[in-house]
Design a protein around this motif. Structure first.
Motif, PDB file in Angstrom:
ATOM      1  N   SER A  53      -5.931   9.643  -2.285  1.00  0.00           N
ATOM      2  CA  SER A  53      -5.772  10.144  -0.925  1.00  0.00           C
ATOM      3  C   SER A  53      -6.617   9.392   0.099  1.00  0.00           C
ATOM      4  N   LEU A  54      -7.511   8.516  -0.351  1.00  0.00           N
ATOM      5  CA  LEU A  54      -8.481   7.908   0.563  1.00  0.00           C
ATOM      6  C   LEU A  54      -7.905   6.760   1.381  1.00  0.00           C
ATOM      7  N   GLY A  55      -6.801   6.190   0.954  1.00  0.00           N
ATOM      8  CA  GLY A  55      -6.227   5.064   1.683  1.00  0.00           C
ATOM      9  C   GLY A  55      -6.866   3.730   1.374  1.00  0.00           C
ATOM     10  N   LEU A  56      -7.530   3.609   0.233  1.00  0.00           N
ATOM     11  CA  LEU A  56      -8.145   2.347  -0.167  1.00  0.00           C
ATOM     12  C   LEU A  56      -7.073   1.292  -0.448  1.00  0.00           C
ATOM     13  N   PRO A  57      -7.429   0.016  -0.410  1.00  0.00           N
ATOM     14  CA  PRO A  57      -6.442  -1.013  -0.754  1.00  0.00           C
ATOM     15  C   PRO A  57      -5.843  -0.748  -2.132  1.00  0.00           C
ATOM     16  N   SER A  58      -4.546  -0.930  -2.251  1.00  0.00           N
ATOM     17  CA  SER A  58      -3.865  -0.571  -3.499  1.00  0.00           C
ATOM     18  C   SER A  58      -2.704  -1.521  -3.748  1.00  0.00           C
ATOM     19  N   GLY A  59      -2.012  -1.282  -4.870  1.00  0.00           N
ATOM     20  CA  GLY A  59      -0.860  -2.114  -5.217  1.00  0.00           C
ATOM     21  C   GLY A  59      -1.275  -3.553  -5.435  1.00  0.00           C
ATOM     22  N   GLU A  60      -0.579  -4.486  -4.799  1.00  0.00           N
ATOM     23  CA  GLU A  60      -0.901  -5.901  -4.970  1.00  0.00           C
ATOM     24  C   GLU A  60      -2.242  -6.276  -4.362  1.00  0.00           C
TER      25      GLU A  60
ATOM     26  N   GLY B 110      -3.029 -16.826   9.759  1.00  0.00           N
ATOM     27  CA  GLY B 110      -2.401 -15.798  10.574  1.00  0.00           C
ATOM     28  C   GLY B 110      -3.051 -14.444  10.431  1.00  0.00           C
ATOM     29  N   GLN B 111      -2.691 -13.556  11.352  1.00  0.00           N
ATOM     30  CA  GLN B 111      -3.178 -12.187  11.324  1.00  0.00           C
ATOM     31  C   GLN B 111      -2.339 -11.355  10.366  1.00  0.00           C
ATOM     32  N   GLU B 112      -2.932 -10.309   9.838  1.00  0.00           N
ATOM     33  CA  GLU B 112      -2.261  -9.480   8.843  1.00  0.00           C
ATOM     34  C   GLU B 112      -2.404  -8.020   9.215  1.00  0.00           C
ATOM     35  N   SER B 113      -1.314  -7.297   9.171  1.00  0.00           N
ATOM     36  CA  SER B 113      -1.380  -5.847   9.374  1.00  0.00           C
ATOM     37  C   SER B 113      -1.996  -5.204   8.137  1.00  0.00           C
ATOM     38  N   ASP B 114      -2.980  -4.323   8.344  1.00  0.00           N
ATOM     39  CA  ASP B 114      -3.706  -3.724   7.225  1.00  0.00           C
ATOM     40  C   ASP B 114      -3.862  -2.228   7.470  1.00  0.00           C
ATOM     41  N   ALA B 115      -3.069  -1.442   6.738  1.00  0.00           N
ATOM     42  CA  ALA B 115      -3.134   0.013   6.884  1.00  0.00           C
ATOM     43  C   ALA B 115      -4.184   0.644   5.982  1.00  0.00           C
ATOM     44  N   SER B 116      -4.825  -0.141   5.129  1.00  0.00           N
ATOM     45  CA  SER B 116      -5.847   0.420   4.240  1.00  0.00           C
ATOM     46  C   SER B 116      -7.106   0.740   5.021  1.00  0.00           C
ATOM     47  N   ARG B 117      -7.966   1.538   4.406  1.00  0.00           N
ATOM     48  CA  ARG B 117      -9.234   1.875   5.050  1.00  0.00           C
ATOM     49  C   ARG B 117     -10.277   2.148   3.978  1.00  0.00           C
TER      50      ARG B 117
ATOM     51  N   ARG C   1      -4.316 -12.569   1.546  1.00  0.00           N
ATOM     52  CA  ARG C   1      -4.017 -12.531   2.972  1.00  0.00           C
ATOM     53  C   ARG C   1      -5.244 -12.045   3.737  1.00  0.00           C
ATOM     54  N   ALA C   2      -5.229 -12.191   5.033  1.00  0.00           N
ATOM     55  CA  ALA C   2      -6.403 -11.874   5.854  1.00  0.00           C
ATOM     56  C   ALA C   2      -6.498 -10.359   6.068  1.00  0.00           C
ATOM     57  N   ARG C   3      -6.872  -9.658   5.016  1.00  0.00           N
ATOM     58  CA  ARG C   3      -6.949  -8.208   5.032  1.00  0.00           C
ATOM     59  C   ARG C   3      -7.908  -7.755   3.918  1.00  0.00           C
TER      60      ARG C   3
END
Length: 533
Positions: free
Chosen positions: A221-228, A365-372, A280-282
């Motif tokens: 539930s924390l929104g940490l980086p996940s998946g790939e 380039g810039q990267e969209s990053d929804a993780s937190r 990527r830049a995230r």
């Protein structure tokens, strides 16, 4: 204080942990041993050391970082086969002979959910003869034992004693063993590895280890980086011959080849030498494991770029800790988040002191990053000393022969086969004061339980050796923030008393506690304890 570590092996002319080991061939002779109870081998042989690989001659960052296959729980038991296999550790090396789980070094990453039991059928299809040097003087590796044996321990798992992988509960080639893991514990970075009495050090050096990630709803539930964007980084070191084969160093005594510590100059990340990872830049999350036999890794990003540590052995910390370096002992894990934002089009290296381990290449380039990474990760209540119902003082001991070469390591001065002396009651909380009388830092691991470090405090070693009196020479030092969470393996510094506070919960039965320097554990720095109902 900085933990000290002893030399690799006296008489070799190598420096322990050197960044580079030039290829050479020479006879290796240990000093003759005579005149003492521990001088078991009076004459050293002449042992020919093969020409060894200099990793500095290899092109760096040409191989992509291998990512182990992921196995997830299902209604049927997972099946993992131990077998001999071959794997290229670098593009420019021939395939290396290994022993692996599932055909790869490291083995597949097992993913499980907290509260959901998982069964694994471990199948031993290894050869009948070992390809690394067995010392039949070592406890559990006597000549009447089968040469090849295996048993699997999930390090950090809270499991019934019958499924824990007790060191003498081994099985031989052609046999299988089903073990069940209840997973009744918080999300954590665990790992699995061989735990066979007397030859664990050889079986792990051959490649028998892999990661075991336990997840729960809170962590998800924390929104940490996940998946790939979440990857394992399994660190180990090896000595390799010029043709890319494993070399395990020996004492120079043919019938007693055990050495007190093993350090290689070839640093592997997920079984690869000097790999690269395209990112990527995230933000990325890295589950880091030190799976080395004896090497401590001092990790940093080149230029001391900061990163976040969000977890240790037994799961998330209370809050993220900003780090520029991290000292990780064998058996320890760290859960890290690295933010590559601002590095687009460039790259950065992961270092062990001044030695590159791998490179992160960052896409432009810039990267969209929804993780937190939340400011609060979870509640970690510090266990008060007042909760403890029993306190134990236990020594870390080392015995040298007549030429000061280490010959035997013990816990609390006791051999493996002596009666069980630690019998905590199920549900009780105890304080274990580990009194380190040696010159080494020992990563001490307890099976079944998690614990917290209370403090470390310097003491007068000579006075303790003379009179068994603990005279402290400085104030108690609380654990730093990255060690203030739940642990199952911790660094016990030389000349200090390290205190663990432990609640023995989960299951009654017989388990073990030991040093995770594998050459030490193999030479009796391992003891049983029994949780009684």
């Amino acid at each position: 204080m900085h933990p000290s570590r002893r030399r690799f092996l006296e008489g070799l002319g190598w420096l322990a942990g050197a960044a580079s080991l030039r290829a050479w061939s020479m006879p290796m002779a240990m000093p003759a041993k005579h005149g003492g109870a521990l001088c078991r081998h009076p004459v050293a042989d002449q042992t020919q050391v093969p020409r060894l690989l200099d990793p500095n001659r290899l092109a760096p960052f040409v191989d992509p970082l291998p990512v182990p296959e992921v196995l997830r729980a299902s209604s049927r038991p997972l099946q993992l086969v131990m077998r001999e296999s071959e794997q290229r550790l670098h593009r420019d090396l021939p395939p290396t002979r290994l022993w692996t789980y599932g055909g790869s070094l490291p083995g597949p990453t097992i993913e499980a959910r907290s509260g959901e039991a998982l069964a694994v059928k471990w199948s031993n299809q290894l050869p009948l003869k070992h390809f690394l040097p067995i010392d039949h003087h070592v406890c559990g590796a006597e000549p009447d034992q089968p040469e090849v044996r295996a048993v699997v321990h999930v390090h950090g798992a809270r499991v019934p004693a019958t499924d824990d992988g007790y060191p003498t509960d081994w099985f031989v080639p052609g046999q299988s063993r089903r073990q069940t893991y209840p997973n009744r514990q918080d999300a954590a970075t665990l790992w699995y590895h061989d735990h066979t009495m007397g030859i664990e050090r050889l079986n792990l050096y051959a490649g028998l280890f892999g990661m075991y990630l336990l997840r729960d709803e809170h962590e998800l539930s924390l929104g940490l980086p996940s998946g790939e964007h979440e990857l394992p980084l399994v660190l180990s070191d090896r000595l390799l011959t010029e043709d890319g084969q494993l070399y395990y160093p020996v004492s120079g005594v043919s019938d007693a080849p055990w050495v007190p510590e093993v350090f290689g100059n070839a640093m592997l990340v997920n079984g690869a030498l000097l790999p690269r990872l395209d990112v990527r830049a995230r933000r990325y999350r890295f589950r880091v494991l030190n799976a080395a036999n004896g090497r401590f890794f001092r990790l940093s990003l080149r230029g001391q770029r900061p990163f976040l540590q969000i977890g240790s052995d037994q799961g998330l910390l209370a809050a993220p800790v900003s780090q520029t370096s991290l000292f990780l002992a064998p058996g320890e894990r760290a859960d890290l988040v690295i933010d590559f934002a601002g590095l687009g089009g460039g790259g950065i290296e992961l270092m062990n002191d001044a030695v590159s381990l791998m490179r992160f290449n960052v896409a432009a380039g810039q990267e969209s990053d929804a993780s937190r990474v939340p400011a609060v990760l979870r509640e970690v209540v510090r266990v008060p000393e007042s909760k403890a119902t029993h306190a134990r003082v236990l020594t870390i001991d080392e015995y040298a022969d007549c030429v000061a070469a280490p010959m035997l390591m013990l816990l609390d001065g006791k051999h493996w086969h002596e009666p069980v002396s630690e019998k905590p009651r199920l549900g009780d909380t105890e304080i274990w004061s580990l009194v380190n009388l040696t010159e080494d830092t020992h990563p001490i691991h307890l099976h079944l339980v998690r614990f917290q470090i209370l403090d470390r405090r310097p003491f007068d070693v000579d006075e303790y050796l003379a009179s068994r009196t603990l005279r402290y020479t400085g104030p108690a030092q609380p654990p730093p923030p990255h060690e203030a969470g739940w642990k199952d393996t911790a660094q016990v510094y030389p000349g200090m008393v390290t205190r663990y506070i432990i609640t023995f919960e989960g299951y009654a039965g017989r388990y073990v506690w030991h040093c995770h320097l594998l050459e030490h554990a193999s030479n009796e720095m391992m003891r049983p304890f029994e949780v009684v109902a």
